[in-house]
Design a protein around this motif. Structure first.
Motif, PDB file in Angstrom:
ATOM      1  N   VAL A 276       4.493  22.589  27.710  1.00 34.27           N
ATOM      2  CA  VAL A 276       3.762  21.725  28.311  1.00 34.27           C
ATOM      3  C   VAL A 276       2.524  22.289  27.536  1.00 34.27           C
ATOM      4  O   VAL A 276       2.479  23.130  27.862  1.00 34.27           O
TER       5      VAL A 276
ATOM      6  N   THR B 280       5.866  13.066  35.296  1.00 34.03           N
ATOM      7  CA  THR B 280       7.516  13.585  35.656  1.00 34.03           C
ATOM      8  C   THR B 280       8.310  12.615  35.518  1.00 34.03           C
ATOM      9  O   THR B 280       8.875  12.543  34.663  1.00 34.03           O
TER      10      THR B 280
ATOM     11  N   CYS C 299      14.480  21.434  34.242  1.00 35.53           N
ATOM     12  CA  CYS C 299      13.747  21.199  33.402  1.00 35.53           C
ATOM     13  C   CYS C 299      13.340  22.545  33.339  1.00 35.53           C
ATOM     14  O   CYS C 299      13.120  22.994  33.893  1.00 35.53           O
TER      15      CYS C 299
ATOM     16  N   ALA D   9      11.141  28.999  33.330  1.00 37.29           N
ATOM     17  CA  ALA D   9      10.514  28.932  32.912  1.00 37.29           C
ATOM     18  C   ALA D   9      10.025  30.125  31.670  1.00 37.29           C
ATOM     19  O   ALA D   9      10.479  31.478  32.357  1.00 37.29           O
TER      20      ALA D   9
ATOM     21  N   LEU E 258       8.116  19.194  36.251  1.00 40.15           N
ATOM     22  CA  LEU E 258       9.476  19.623  35.415  1.00 40.15           C
ATOM     23  C   LEU E 258      10.353  20.049  35.672  1.00 40.15           C
ATOM     24  O   LEU E 258      11.325  20.134  35.703  1.00 40.15           O
ATOM     25  N   ALA E 259       9.434  21.614  36.244  1.00 45.84           N
ATOM     26  CA  ALA E 259      10.649  22.782  36.396  1.00 45.84           C
ATOM     27  C   ALA E 259      11.233  22.441  37.818  1.00 45.84           C
ATOM     28  O   ALA E 259      12.561  22.850  38.101  1.00 45.84           O
TER      29      ALA E 259
ATOM     30  N   ALA F 287       3.936  21.246  34.658  1.00 45.45           N
ATOM     31  CA  ALA F 287       4.968  22.261  34.578  1.00 45.45           C
ATOM     32  C   ALA F 287       5.741  22.193  35.047  1.00 45.45           C
ATOM     33  O   ALA F 287       6.994  22.751  35.998  1.00 45.45           O
TER      34      ALA F 287
ATOM     35  N   VAL G  39      11.443  25.021  31.096  1.00 46.76           N
ATOM     36  CA  VAL G  39      10.167  24.467  31.148  1.00 46.76           C
ATOM     37  C   VAL G  39       9.544  25.697  29.889  1.00 46.76           C
ATOM     38  O   VAL G  39       9.824  26.445  30.180  1.00 46.76           O
TER      39      VAL G  39
ATOM     40  N   ALA H 291      11.142  20.952  27.982  1.00 47.59           N
ATOM     41  CA  ALA H 291      10.190  20.182  28.171  1.00 47.59           C
ATOM     42  C   ALA H 291       8.733  21.787  28.225  1.00 47.59           C
ATOM     43  O   ALA H 291       8.991  22.732  28.829  1.00 47.59           O
TER      44      ALA H 291
END
Length: 262
Positions: free
Chosen positions: A12, A236, A32, A58, A27-28, A24, A34, A10
């Motif tokens: 962002v 999300t 995901c 991330a 999603l994390a 962020a 990120v 993802a």
């Protein structure tokens, strides 16, 4: 609920602060990987560190996503680290205001580049790989002013270009839907972020009373301004497997302020 996006990549935009930071983080939390893209390196580092500390994955990229070069640079870093993004949360921002006769004509072109053209470039660079994989989510964080211009603050520049971004994304959604790629716009109302507070302060509104000021929260049935997590949550969900049949939509999140029933 398992949203089915663990392991997805993802990207962002504006992911270091405010609504982008909420996207962020959420999603994390769903698993995901990120890519936090913003300009301020210290804020990026803080966002990435917080995701890492929460057990997520991330990386950060400092890039200007209003330029094609910046977009290509951010995507290249994402691909090298994790692979091409499966999910893109898109946003750009600018707080210029002005009335019709006061706005410099050149500002219309600049604002079009900041909002609409930047979104076009990001979509053109990110969506083709989604189509190849037959799965993707492009979610734009726009503004409720695209449909109902804000009356309390002179906003001629934004009110002019915001609808063009929504129309562009609606058209793209039609073209890529059969390839498993969804394209949607989330339209926040007044959300309490560092940027919105600075913007209101510049307009002469009491920054200390931003959440209760009649100029801001007056007319919102919920009786308050929103929280970034309330935008992160809908973004999300739109990125999830469960949202695969939602595309081409303009979804307003504003506590009921928008008055149209359609």
């Amino acid at each position: 609920m398992d949203l089915g996006i663990a392991g997805k990549v993802a990207l962002v935009a504006g992911g270091s602060k405010g609504m982008g930071r909420a996207c962020a983080d959420m999603l994390a939390a769903e698993g995901c990987r990120v890519v936090v893209v913003a300009r301020e390196e210290s804020a990026i580092a803080s966002a990435v560190a917080a995701i890492d500390a929460a057990g997520g994955t991330a990386i950060g990229v400092s890039a200007d996503l209003t330029s094609l070069d910046g977009i290509r640079s951010a995507l290249a870093v994402a691909k090298e680290a994790f692979g091409a993004p499966d999910i893109v949360a898109s946003q750009t921002n600018d707080f210029s205001t002005g009335r019709f006769m006061d706005a410099d004509p050149a500002e219309y072109e600049r604002i079009f580049r900041v909002f609409t053209l930047a979104t076009i470039h990001l979509a053109r660079e990110a969506i083709p790989s989604m189509r190849q994989r037959r799965w993707g989510r492009f979610i734009h964080i726009g503004s409720g002013t695209a449909k109902e211009p804000e009356a309390s603050i002179p906003h001629i520049l934004h009110n002019t270009v915001r609808p063009s971004t929504v129309a562009f994304l609606k058209t793209v959604a039609d073209e890529v839907a059969a390839d498993g790629v969804t394209v949607n716009t989330v339209a926040p109302g007044w959300i309490s972020t560092e940027g919105s507070r600075a913007y209101l302060s510049a307009e002469g509104l009491d920054i200390r009373a931003v959440e209760t000021s009649p100029e801001v929260s007056g007319g919102i049935p919920a009786g308050r301004v929103g929280h970034p997590n309330e935008i992160g949550g809908i973004v999300t969900f739109l990125a999830s497997q469960q949202a695969a049949y939602i595309t081409g939509e303009w979804i307003i999140v504003d506590g009921g302020k928008h008055r149209s029933a359609l």
